[in-house]
Structures are given as structure tokens and as C-alpha cells.
Write a protein that holds these residues in place. Structure first.
Motif, PDB file in Angstrom:
ATOM      1  N   THR A   9       0.840  -1.195   0.000  1.00 47.11           N
ATOM      2  CA  THR A   9       0.000   0.000   0.000  1.00 47.11           C
ATOM      3  C   THR A   9       0.880   1.252   0.000  1.00 47.11           C
ATOM      4  O   THR A   9       0.582   2.242  -0.648  1.00 47.11           O
ATOM      5  CB  THR A   9      -0.899   0.005   1.263  1.00 47.11           C
ATOM      6  OG1 THR A   9      -1.577  -1.232   1.338  1.00 47.11           O
ATOM      7  CG2 THR A   9      -1.905   1.127   1.198  1.00 47.11           C
ATOM      8  N   PHE A  10       1.975   1.166   0.752  1.00 45.47           N
ATOM      9  CA  PHE A  10       2.951   2.262   0.850  1.00 45.47           C
ATOM     10  C   PHE A  10       2.300   3.589   1.233  1.00 45.47           C
ATOM     11  O   PHE A  10       2.562   4.623   0.627  1.00 45.47           O
ATOM     12  CB  PHE A  10       3.754   2.401  -0.453  1.00 45.47           C
ATOM     13  CG  PHE A  10       4.474   1.130  -0.827  1.00 45.47           C
ATOM     14  CD1 PHE A  10       5.596   0.741  -0.121  1.00 45.47           C
ATOM     15  CD2 PHE A  10       4.015   0.314  -1.851  1.00 45.47           C
ATOM     16  CE1 PHE A  10       6.258  -0.455  -0.434  1.00 45.47           C
ATOM     17  CE2 PHE A  10       4.654  -0.869  -2.168  1.00 45.47           C
ATOM     18  CZ  PHE A  10       5.782  -1.257  -1.466  1.00 45.47           C
ATOM     19  N   HIS A  14       7.475   5.131   4.738  1.00 46.66           N
ATOM     20  CA  HIS A  14       8.385   5.209   5.882  1.00 46.66           C
ATOM     21  C   HIS A  14       9.656   4.398   5.633  1.00 46.66           C
ATOM     22  O   HIS A  14       9.771   3.685   4.632  1.00 46.66           O
ATOM     23  CB  HIS A  14       7.672   4.811   7.173  1.00 46.66           C
ATOM     24  CG  HIS A  14       7.023   3.450   7.125  1.00 46.66           C
ATOM     25  ND1 HIS A  14       7.726   2.288   7.057  1.00 46.66           N
ATOM     26  CD2 HIS A  14       5.702   3.092   7.140  1.00 46.66           C
ATOM     27  CE1 HIS A  14       6.896   1.259   7.049  1.00 46.66           C
ATOM     28  NE2 HIS A  14       5.658   1.723   7.086  1.00 46.66           N
ATOM     29  N   HIS A  17       9.431   0.733   4.545  1.00 40.07           N
ATOM     30  CA  HIS A  17       9.134   0.550   3.120  1.00 40.07           C
ATOM     31  C   HIS A  17      10.399   0.697   2.284  1.00 40.07           C
ATOM     32  O   HIS A  17      10.673  -0.103   1.388  1.00 40.07           O
ATOM     33  CB  HIS A  17       8.127   1.610   2.640  1.00 40.07           C
ATOM     34  CG  HIS A  17       6.762   1.491   3.246  1.00 40.07           C
ATOM     35  ND1 HIS A  17       5.993   2.580   3.563  1.00 40.07           N
ATOM     36  CD2 HIS A  17       6.020   0.403   3.598  1.00 40.07           C
ATOM     37  CE1 HIS A  17       4.840   2.184   4.067  1.00 40.07           C
ATOM     38  NE2 HIS A  17       4.834   0.872   4.117  1.00 40.07           N
ATOM     39  N   LYS A  46      -8.287  -2.560   4.637  1.00 39.71           N
ATOM     40  CA  LYS A  46      -7.477  -1.362   4.912  1.00 39.71           C
ATOM     41  C   LYS A  46      -8.283  -0.177   4.440  1.00 39.71           C
ATOM     42  O   LYS A  46      -8.165   0.254   3.292  1.00 39.71           O
ATOM     43  CB  LYS A  46      -6.180  -1.415   4.103  1.00 39.71           C
ATOM     44  CG  LYS A  46      -5.081  -2.160   4.780  1.00 39.71           C
ATOM     45  CD  LYS A  46      -3.736  -1.734   4.203  1.00 39.71           C
ATOM     46  CE  LYS A  46      -2.620  -2.517   4.854  1.00 39.71           C
ATOM     47  NZ  LYS A  46      -1.307  -2.049   4.485  1.00 39.71           N
ATOM     48  N   GLY A  93       7.439  -8.448   2.598  1.00 43.70           N
ATOM     49  CA  GLY A  93       7.975  -8.515   3.950  1.00 43.70           C
ATOM     50  C   GLY A  93       7.532  -9.767   4.690  1.00 43.70           C
ATOM     51  O   GLY A  93       6.560 -10.424   4.315  1.00 43.70           O
ATOM     52  N   ASP A  95       6.003 -10.174   7.315  1.00 44.72           N
ATOM     53  CA  ASP A  95       4.668 -10.207   7.925  1.00 44.72           C
ATOM     54  C   ASP A  95       3.704 -11.018   7.061  1.00 44.72           C
ATOM     55  O   ASP A  95       2.623 -11.382   7.494  1.00 44.72           O
ATOM     56  CB  ASP A  95       4.121  -8.782   8.171  1.00 44.72           C
ATOM     57  CG  ASP A  95       4.365  -7.822   7.021  1.00 44.72           C
ATOM     58  OD1 ASP A  95       5.413  -7.935   6.358  1.00 44.72           O
ATOM     59  OD2 ASP A  95       3.502  -6.958   6.771  1.00 44.72           O
ATOM     60  N   ARG A 114      10.872  -8.073   7.978  1.00 40.76           N
ATOM     61  CA  ARG A 114      10.198  -6.796   8.154  1.00 40.76           C
ATOM     62  C   ARG A 114      10.995  -5.938   9.125  1.00 40.76           C
ATOM     63  O   ARG A 114      11.551  -6.435  10.099  1.00 40.76           O
ATOM     64  CB  ARG A 114       8.793  -7.071   8.713  1.00 40.76           C
ATOM     65  CG  ARG A 114       7.910  -5.872   8.811  1.00 40.76           C
ATOM     66  CD  ARG A 114       6.556  -6.269   9.387  1.00 40.76           C
ATOM     67  NE  ARG A 114       5.875  -5.096   9.902  1.00 40.76           N
ATOM     68  CZ  ARG A 114       5.012  -4.374   9.215  1.00 40.76           C
ATOM     69  NH1 ARG A 114       4.719  -4.700   7.979  1.00 40.76           N
ATOM     70  NH2 ARG A 114       4.430  -3.318   9.745  1.00 40.76           N
ATOM     71  N   THR A 115      11.059  -4.647   8.844  1.00 38.17           N
ATOM     72  CA  THR A 115      11.779  -3.743   9.746  1.00 38.17           C
ATOM     73  C   THR A 115      10.960  -3.544  11.013  1.00 38.17           C
ATOM     74  O   THR A 115       9.780  -3.201  10.928  1.00 38.17           O
ATOM     75  CB  THR A 115      12.004  -2.377   9.054  1.00 38.17           C
ATOM     76  OG1 THR A 115      12.599  -2.633   7.786  1.00 38.17           O
ATOM     77  CG2 THR A 115      12.886  -1.469   9.883  1.00 38.17           C
ATOM     78  N   VAL A 118       8.210   0.065  12.982  1.00 36.62           N
ATOM     79  CA  VAL A 118       7.571   1.123  12.202  1.00 36.62           C
ATOM     80  C   VAL A 118       6.505   0.508  11.281  1.00 36.62           C
ATOM     81  O   VAL A 118       6.700  -0.567  10.717  1.00 36.62           O
ATOM     82  CB  VAL A 118       8.617   1.936  11.381  1.00 36.62           C
ATOM     83  CG1 VAL A 118       9.413   1.043  10.454  1.00 36.62           C
ATOM     84  CG2 VAL A 118       7.951   3.063  10.599  1.00 36.62           C
ATOM     85  N   SER A 119       5.352   1.163  11.199  1.00 38.76           N
ATOM     86  CA  SER A 119       4.320   0.717  10.247  1.00 38.76           C
ATOM     87  C   SER A 119       3.388   1.891   9.951  1.00 38.76           C
ATOM     88  O   SER A 119       3.265   2.816  10.760  1.00 38.76           O
ATOM     89  CB  SER A 119       3.515  -0.449  10.814  1.00 38.76           C
ATOM     90  OG  SER A 119       2.494   0.028  11.648  1.00 38.76           O
ATOM     91  N   SER A 120       2.763   1.811   8.786  1.00 40.25           N
ATOM     92  CA  SER A 120       1.849   2.889   8.394  1.00 40.25           C
ATOM     93  C   SER A 120       0.741   3.033   9.433  1.00 40.25           C
ATOM     94  O   SER A 120       0.352   4.147   9.778  1.00 40.25           O
ATOM     95  CB  SER A 120       1.214   2.583   7.036  1.00 40.25           C
ATOM     96  OG  SER A 120       2.200   2.365   6.078  1.00 40.25           O
ATOM     97  N   SER A 121       0.254   1.881   9.942  1.00 45.68           N
ATOM     98  CA  SER A 121      -0.840   1.949  10.927  1.00 45.68           C
ATOM     99  C   SER A 121      -0.419   2.757  12.137  1.00 45.68           C
ATOM    100  O   SER A 121      -1.189   3.577  12.635  1.00 45.68           O
ATOM    101  CB  SER A 121      -1.240   0.556  11.407  1.00 45.68           C
ATOM    102  OG  SER A 121      -1.501  -0.255  10.321  1.00 45.68           O
ATOM    103  N   ARG A 124      -0.342   6.352  11.337  1.00 44.64           N
ATOM    104  CA  ARG A 124      -1.710   6.874  11.222  1.00 44.64           C
ATOM    105  C   ARG A 124      -2.312   7.105  12.599  1.00 44.64           C
ATOM    106  O   ARG A 124      -2.965   8.098  12.849  1.00 44.64           O
ATOM    107  CB  ARG A 124      -2.591   5.899  10.441  1.00 44.64           C
ATOM    108  CG  ARG A 124      -2.333   5.935   8.945  1.00 44.64           C
ATOM    109  CD  ARG A 124      -3.432   5.216   8.190  1.00 44.64           C
ATOM    110  NE  ARG A 124      -3.406   3.793   8.393  1.00 44.64           N
ATOM    111  CZ  ARG A 124      -2.903   2.917   7.531  1.00 44.64           C
ATOM    112  NH1 ARG A 124      -2.372   3.331   6.399  1.00 44.64           N
ATOM    113  NH2 ARG A 124      -2.941   1.639   7.774  1.00 44.64           N
TER     114      ARG A 124
END
Ligand code: CTP
Length: 439
Positions: A9-10, A14, A17, A46, A93, A95, A114-115, A118-121, A124
Motif C-alpha cells: 500500500t505504501f 516510511h 518501506h 485497509k 515482507g 509479515d 520486516r523492519t 515502524v508501520s503505516s498503521s 496513522r
């Protein structure tokens, strides 16, 4: 040349990604990045992606790592892409570990670590949550509060209701008390209370999502919108159907000429209820309960500038305020429309949009549908359309509300002129204009 593909989704691009994209590129010589389309994300649950598809594509492009960017739009597209682009390695990733093993039949599949952290969620959520309060007497309050759980940007602060039976979390003792503890409200109180309650909320700088109709006259409607503007607040109509994917798609198809020129729009919505005469003041009558929903496809497809209309109602109370049934006919220059609503009459709740080449048929209950058909003279040309509908559209509506608050821009699912035209019809009903009462 080794070709690699990855998808995501990017949203709010971050560090995680970027690291993933760089490592994906290192697996080969040419990297294709599939960015998910908004609808596809919605269907995957999402639904609170912050950035638009274009913004997300731009962000991926700006990393300079991708050699090509494509859009992921449908279930099963990955196999098509792997074949079409001659892909050697598919990667995502960790996940997703195991989830894409089925692609091993077509290419190599690699999961990259996966790093952490950090995540978009998370970003947000950090962006802060909007506290929302709920006002009203019906079960709808509980439904809306529950749907908030699926919307990242919203947090339920509590409810103000007289209905003891409603199972709600935090109960506020007064409307003012609730207003002082929230940033936004959802209102499903009896329509005659809307004007006063919305004015109060807007004065205090609170955003309002109100079960349509917002007001019972155009004058009140205009005043409320002006007040919203002065206070830099969002004022939005709540008609959940407007936010369902099937409904917005069928409007687009009708507007794009799929059934030729639209000549007639016919919509019916009824819900048979035992109505106690003593409760009539607290109960939504037919025109308020269903009018906004059935008028929506009419105004969105044919516009609001009709030449004539006739409202025909059957009243069930002495005061003649409660229509058990109402039918409204509209005449435009080049088209017609007919809507029927009822709480003491039952009918088939379907939507039919008739055109010069064919028609769109949405079966009952069309206002919460995930499915419709386009039908032609030759039945072999007929086409069926299926879409996902989560939470009857309420979830998507709440997302649109949260977005509108964030951007201070009202969403365009329901245009202001449509809301106003809805209020006009309801005002005319109360003023008995263009009106016939059935005995
Ligand atoms: N990714 C990663 N490390 C992270 C976050 C994402 O390696 N910390 C990877 C994912 O595994 C995926 C790609 O980046 O291959 C795109 O992920 P996406 O789902 O868009 O990002 P998330 O941050 O995981 O988004 P969300 O929080 O909404 O799930």
C-alpha cells in the motif's frame, strides 16, 4: 536480466518501506512495484489509508528504487502480473510469511525480514484520534459506535441518549456534557431536533455527521452550513448508501452511458413497523426515515433542477404529521423519476434505472447492496456486478467523515446541492406544497 516484483500500500511512506524496496531491488536487476488501488485496499479491510493512490505512487517513485510502478487492482492479479512481466522473483515482507507460497508455481518467492518498530498503521494512529460522541434513541447509535472500531482515526467518547435499552459504553448525562468531551458528533436524533442540536454543536466548534435530513427546511439548512463554515467545521449528511462501493459504481456506469441515456429513476424503500400512536413524535416518519435514501439516486443521476413534482402521502395520525406511505413523482425536461417510501406499507425495495439501451436493476434491499445487474434486450448481453460491502457502508462513511475533518474538505459522495434538494422536498412535504393527501 532478473526481474523482481513486490506489492504494497505504501501509505505515508516510511523507513521500513524504503528498506524493503532497496533489498527487493538487490535481489535482481529490474524492480517492479505494485501499489494497491484504493478500492482494492478497502476490500482487504485497509479502509483508512491516508494518501490517495497518486500520492502513494509518487512517494514510491521518489525513492528512485523502482524501475517500474504498476497498480494492483484485483484479486488474483499477482499471477497475471508474474506471467505478463516475466517475473523471476516475487518478494514481500516477512509479515506475509507463507501467504504467497502459492505463487511458487510461477516464480521464486522470497520473504524479506520486516523492519521492526515502524508501520503505516502506527503512524496513522500517532496522527491522533478524533473523539466522537453519539446522539440518538435508536439502535443505529450502537451500530455506528461499533463500526468506529474499524476506523483508525476515530475514538468513541460516549453517547447521549434517553433510551435506557441502548447498550453503549460511556453515557453522558447531558448533550452539553457530551459536546464538551468530543471533537465530533454523529446525530440520529428525531429530525425536528436537528436544527437546535447541530447549531449548538457547531457553535462549540464540533464537527457534525447527521442522519439525513440535516434540517426540515432549506432556510435552516443554509443557516447551518453557514455556521459550519464560520466555525471551520465539517457538516456532513449521513446516508450510508452513498458510501457503498456498489452504489457509487452503478452511478458511474449509468453516467458513462452503459444503458444509453437515463430516462427514468425509480427507487423504493420500506420497512414495516408497528407504530404506536403515542410514540409518533419520537419516531421517524416515512419521508424522513427513507426520503433522503431514495432521493439520492434521483438527484445524483438527473440533477436537482426538476420542473415539477407531486408528493402523495397517506397519513396515519390525527395531527397528520406521520406519513405511513409517500410516493413522489418528478418531471424533468428529458426524464422522470418516482420514489416510494413507507413505514406502514410494504413494497419491493428495488432500484431501477431505465435507459435508452438497457436498465440497471438493483434488487431489494438496494440501499445496502453489494450487487447489481445491467440488463439489455438481449439477455446474453446482461452483466452482473459484485462488490464488497462491509458494515452496510457505515464504515466507509465514518472514514469519509474522519478524512473530511482532517482535510476540512467535505467529501463529494453527497454534494451539498443534493442535501439541499432533499431538504427542499421535505420542507414541501411539511408545507403541503405540490402535495396530495390520500384518504
Ligand atoms: N514493510 C516492511 N517493514 C515495515 C513495514 C512494511 O518491510 N516496518 C513491508 C511490508 O512487509 C510490505 C511492504 O513493506 O512488503 C509494504 O507494506 P505496507 O502494508 O504498505 O506497509 P505497512 O507499514 O505494513 O502498513 P500497515 O501498517 O497499514 O499494515
Amino acid at each position: 536480466m532478473k526481474r523482481v516484483i513486490t506489492y504494497g500500500t505504501f501509505d505515508l511512506l516510511h523507513y521500513g518501506h524504503i528498506r524493503l524496496l532497496k533489498r527487493a531491488k538487490e535481489l535482481g536487476d529490474y524492480l517492479i512495484v505494485g501499489v494497491t488501488a484504493d478500492d482494492f485496499d478497502k476490500n482487504r479491510g485497509k479502509i483508512n489509508v491516508h494518501q490517495s493512490l497518486m500520492e502513494r505512487i509518487e512517494a514510491v517513485k521518489s525513492t528512485g528504487v523502482a524501475d517500474e510502478i504498476i497498480i494492483e487492482e484485483y484479486e488474483g492479479q499477482k499471477i497475471d502480473d508474474i506471467r505478463r512481466y516475466g517475473i523471476d522473483i516475487f518478494t514481500v515482507g516477512s509479515d506475509w510469511e507463507g501467504k504467497f507460497d502459492y505463487l511458487r508455481e510461477y516464480c521464486e518467492v522470497k520473504y524479506l525480514e520486516r523492519t521492526e518498530g515502524v508501520s503505516s498503521s502506527d503512524i496513522r494512529t500517532e496522527n491522533r484520534k478524533i473523539k466522537i460522541g453519539f446522539i440518538g434513541e435508536s439502535e443505529v447509535v450502537v451500530k455506528y459506535a461499533r463500526e468506529c472500531e474499524y476506523v483508525n482515526g476515530l475514538e468513541v467518547a460516549g453517547t447521549y441518549t434517553q433510551n435506557e435499552k441502548l447498550e453503549v459504553n460511556n453515557r453522558f448525562l447531558s448533550f452539553d456534557d457530551l459536546l464538551d468531551n468530543v471533537e465530533a458528533i454523529y446525530l440520529v436524533s428525531e429530525p425536528s431536533k436537528h436544527y437546535e442540536q447541530i447549531s449548538k454543536a457547531l457553535f462549540k466548534g464540533k464537527h457534525v455527521l447527521c442522519e439525513a435530513p440535516i434540517a426540515l427546511s432549506v432556510d435552516e439548512f443554509n443557516k447551518l452550513y453557514q455556521l459550519a463554515e464560520e466555525n471551520n467545521c465539517v457538516l456532513m449528511d449521513s446516508i450510508k448508501t452513498a458510501y457503498s462501493t456498489a452504489f457509487s459504481r452503478l452511478l458511474l456506469l449509468a453516467k458513462s452511458g452503459k444503458i444509453g441515456k437515463v430516462i427514468s429513476v425509480d427507487a423504493t424503500a420500506t420497512s414495516l413497523r408497528d407504530i404506536e400512536i403515542e410514540d409518533i413524535g419520537q419516531t421517524w416518519n416515512s419521508i424522513n426515515a427513507w426520503g433522503p435514501t431514495v432521493l439520492l439516486p434521483v438527484f445524483q443521476l438527473l440533477g436537482v433542477n426538476y420542473n415539477r413534482k407531486l408528493i402523495m402521502s397517506k397519513m396515519i395520525d390525527e395531527e397528520k404529521s406521520f406519513d405511513g406511505f409517500t410516493k413522489i413523482d418528478f418531471v424533468y425536461d428529458d426524464a422522470v423519476a418516482g420514489v416510494k417510501v413507507g413505514k406502514s406499507v410494504k413494497s419491493e425495495g428495488e432500484l431501477i434505472i431505465s435507459g435508452t439501451n438497457g436498465y440497471i436493476y438493483v434488487p431489494a434491499p438496494w440501499w445496502k447492496t453489494d450487487y447489481f445487474e445491467i440488463r439489455y434486450e438481449n439477455p446474453t448481453d446482461n452483466k452482473r456486478y459484485f462488490y464488497q460491502l462491509d458494515g452496510e457502508g457505515i464504515r466507509y462513511e465514518l472514514v469519509a467523515f474522519a478524512k473530511a475533518i482532517e482535510t476540512r474538505k467535505s467529501s463529494d459522495y453527497i454534494r451539498i446541492k443534493d442535501s439541499k434538494a432533499i431538504c427542499q422536498v421535505i420542507e414541501d412535504y411539511y408545507n403541503r406544497k405540490d402535495f396530495v393527501e390520500l384518504k
